[in-house]
Scaffold this active site. Sequence first.
Site, PDB file in Angstrom:
ATOM      1  CD  GLU A 116       4.365   3.135   1.190  1.00 23.28           C
ATOM      2  OE1 GLU A 116       5.057   3.951   0.533  1.00 23.28           O
ATOM      3  OE2 GLU A 116       4.683   1.947   1.334  1.00 23.28           O
ATOM      4  NE  ARG A 149      13.407   4.966  -0.765  1.00 21.70           N
ATOM      5  CZ  ARG A 149      13.074   4.505   0.416  1.00 21.70           C
ATOM      6  NH1 ARG A 149      11.935   3.896   0.587  1.00 21.70           N
ATOM      7  NH2 ARG A 149      13.879   4.634   1.432  1.00 21.70           N
ATOM      8  CG  ASN A 181       6.143   9.389  -0.231  1.00 20.64           C
ATOM      9  OD1 ASN A 181       6.909   8.481  -0.516  1.00 20.64           O
ATOM     10  ND2 ASN A 181       4.988   9.561  -0.845  1.00 20.64           N
TER      11      ASN A 181
END
Length: 145
Positions: free
Chosen positions: A48, A106, A52
């Site tokens: 994650e 997203r 990002n």
Amino acid sequence: MEIINEFNLNIESRSVNESFCRVVISAFIAPLDPTIEELSDLKTALSEAVTNSIVHGYKNTKGKIYINAKIKRDNTVVIKIRDKGRGIEDIKKAMTPLYSTGDSDRAGLGFTVMESFCDKVKVFSKPDKGTTVVLTKKITGHSAW
């Protein structure tokens, strides 16, 4: 606390490298004998953070992502993920569930996922300078050290 092992990794901000990071962290913490859940948690949190950096930090550009991981004597794993991308103007807002600066596909749950799978998540950022995410998780297994 004494550091018993450490690695540094620099990768290009390409989505294919996200899975590579998952494999690297798995191999790195293997001597701690993590549970399947602990292993899955760290792999997911790391991916994650890397995602990002790719999607938000280097949106529509390419750059480097710098990863440093340490294992401390008490089986605590600390992973630092840093980019030199766009940065975050409002960290508190960015960490709010469902908030996203990405495209409509997203979910805005990256930081929420990291927080649910780690003991501690810290985020440092400056607009146009980049972002650093620090993930901390204690592994309950029995260390090979």
